[in-house]
Design an enzyme around this catalytic site. Structure first.
Site, PDB file in Angstrom:
ATOM      1  N   LEU A 192       0.830  -1.194   0.000  1.00 27.37           N
ATOM      2  CA  LEU A 192       0.000   0.000   0.000  1.00 27.37           C
ATOM      3  C   LEU A 192       0.869   1.250   0.000  1.00 27.37           C
ATOM      4  O   LEU A 192       1.876   1.284   0.693  1.00 27.37           O
ATOM      5  CB  LEU A 192      -0.917   0.000   1.221  1.00 27.37           C
ATOM      6  CG  LEU A 192      -1.967  -1.097   1.270  1.00 27.37           C
ATOM      7  CD1 LEU A 192      -2.687  -1.070   2.607  1.00 27.37           C
ATOM      8  CD2 LEU A 192      -2.971  -0.943   0.150  1.00 27.37           C
ATOM      9  N   ASP A 222      -8.025   6.866   9.399  1.00 27.75           N
ATOM     10  CA  ASP A 222      -7.443   6.931   8.060  1.00 27.75           C
ATOM     11  C   ASP A 222      -7.006   5.526   7.666  1.00 27.75           C
ATOM     12  O   ASP A 222      -6.135   4.931   8.312  1.00 27.75           O
ATOM     13  CB  ASP A 222      -6.245   7.883   8.034  1.00 27.75           C
ATOM     14  CG  ASP A 222      -6.646   9.308   8.367  1.00 27.75           C
ATOM     15  OD1 ASP A 222      -7.697   9.745   7.862  1.00 27.75           O
ATOM     16  OD2 ASP A 222      -5.920   9.965   9.134  1.00 27.75           O
ATOM     17  N   LEU A 223      -7.589   4.983   6.638  1.00 29.62           N
ATOM     18  CA  LEU A 223      -7.370   3.591   6.254  1.00 29.62           C
ATOM     19  C   LEU A 223      -5.887   3.286   6.078  1.00 29.62           C
ATOM     20  O   LEU A 223      -5.210   3.900   5.250  1.00 29.62           O
ATOM     21  CB  LEU A 223      -8.128   3.276   4.963  1.00 29.62           C
ATOM     22  CG  LEU A 223      -8.021   1.827   4.460  1.00 29.62           C
ATOM     23  CD1 LEU A 223      -8.598   0.862   5.491  1.00 29.62           C
ATOM     24  CD2 LEU A 223      -8.729   1.688   3.116  1.00 29.62           C
ATOM     25  N   ASP A 224      -5.388   2.341   6.861  1.00 30.43           N
ATOM     26  CA  ASP A 224      -4.003   1.859   6.777  1.00 30.43           C
ATOM     27  C   ASP A 224      -2.971   2.965   6.958  1.00 30.43           C
ATOM     28  O   ASP A 224      -1.863   2.875   6.432  1.00 30.43           O
ATOM     29  CB  ASP A 224      -3.769   1.135   5.440  1.00 30.43           C
ATOM     30  CG  ASP A 224      -4.581  -0.149   5.336  1.00 30.43           C
ATOM     31  OD1 ASP A 224      -4.804  -0.788   6.383  1.00 30.43           O
ATOM     32  OD2 ASP A 224      -5.004  -0.494   4.218  1.00 30.43           O
ATOM     33  N   GLU A 225      -3.328   4.030   7.677  1.00 33.20           N
ATOM     34  CA  GLU A 225      -2.389   5.122   7.898  1.00 33.20           C
ATOM     35  C   GLU A 225      -2.138   5.379   9.377  1.00 33.20           C
ATOM     36  O   GLU A 225      -1.615   6.426   9.755  1.00 33.20           O
ATOM     37  CB  GLU A 225      -2.897   6.398   7.219  1.00 33.20           C
ATOM     38  CG  GLU A 225      -2.918   6.307   5.694  1.00 33.20           C
ATOM     39  CD  GLU A 225      -3.294   7.621   5.038  1.00 33.20           C
ATOM     40  OE1 GLU A 225      -3.258   8.661   5.729  1.00 33.20           O
ATOM     41  OE2 GLU A 225      -3.628   7.613   3.836  1.00 33.20           O
TER      42      GLU A 225
END
Length: 279
Positions: A192, A222-225
């Protein structure tokens, strides 16, 4: 209330002269033995310290004395050194869950796995071998909110300190995440955002990547953050097929997740401005 066991003192806040001396002085006053001490000052002058100590003391008196000794703005907490209560969320992939169950069975995880929750019943036979409750909560014919409400009812029974997403392939809503701030740990491949969506290893193969890897992080809105806890990579080359990369990637994922959880469960991770400080 007198306490005699090993504890971990965690402290963070604005740096100033003599912080270590003030804390160790109080611990010495109560005849408490320091087993290990780690500290760090960030470039923006934030101080972080983890102190592992043992001895007999009155927990409320010690905490009050430490707070009175330290300057304003310092966050201080004392945690008993114990296994953390955890629940694991899964979907269909077994590799990360299996790694955690084996480590748990051999007392290598520093946690008590109270239950496994899944939106499929695929992994129930695996979990049953370890005598751990398995809760199947289908997402079919439910909105995300309805599905999470059903899951929340199960989670509330166990009151876990942490939730582990061991390849749980559903995005959690902000409302759910808010209930467990910095207490949900996720694992994903390190492609990602270059290789998002389905079949990341096929995408990586088609691009001819030279490394594959995995990232374990806390979950936020925050998606995958969320803040990264642990990462690792493995070199690959043109001889690796997409299937080879997937196999190698799964090996990295399960090891990185276990490493990250060991750090979290041992109270070694501070969060500062969406970054982690690991002591």
């Amino acid at each position: 209330m007198a306490t005699e066991t090993r504890h971990i003192l965690l402290m963070d806040g604005p740096d100033s002269t003599g912080l270590i001396h003030r804390v160790t002085g109080v611990l010495a006053h109560y005849n408490l033995n320091i087993i290990r001490n780690d500290e760090y000052v960030s470039p923006d002058r934030q101080f972080f310290m983890r102190t592992e100590f043992e001895g007999n003391y009155d927990s409320s008196v010690l905490s009050d004395n430490l707070q009175q000794t330290l300057p304003p703005g310092i966050n201080l907490r004392i945690n008993p050194k114990k296994k953390k209560k955890s629940i694991v969320f899964v979907t269909k992939e077994h590799h990360c869950l299996a790694e955690l169950l084996i480590r748990y069975a051999f007392d290598e995880l520093d946690a008590d796995i109270l239950a496994v929750v899944s939106n499929y019943n695929t992994l129930q036979p695996l979990v049953s071998k370890f005598g751990i409750p398995f809760h199947y909560v289908t997402h079919e014919h439910k909105t995300r909110e309805e599905h999470e409400e059903a899951i929340s009812r199960i989670v509330s029974i166990y009151e876990p300190e942490y939730i582990v997403l061991a390849k749980y392939m559903r995005v959690l809503t902000p409302a759910f995440v808010k209930k467990f701030p910095n207490r949900i740990v996720n694992i994903h491949h390190s492609f990602l955002p270059a290789f998002m969506g389905a079949n990341p290893y096929r995408q990586a193969y088609e691009r001819g990547v030279k490394i594959i890897g995995a990232t374990a992080h806390f979950v936020n809105n925050d998606l995958d953050e969320g803040p990264i806890i642990a990462q690792n990579i493995k070199e690959v080359d043109h001889r690796h097929t997409a299937a080879d990369m997937s196999t190698e990637g799964k090996d990295v994922e399960k090891i990185v997740l276990s490493q990250a959880l060991k750090l979290v469960f041992n109270d070694r991770v501070f969060i500062h401005q969406n970054r982690t400080i690991i002591l």
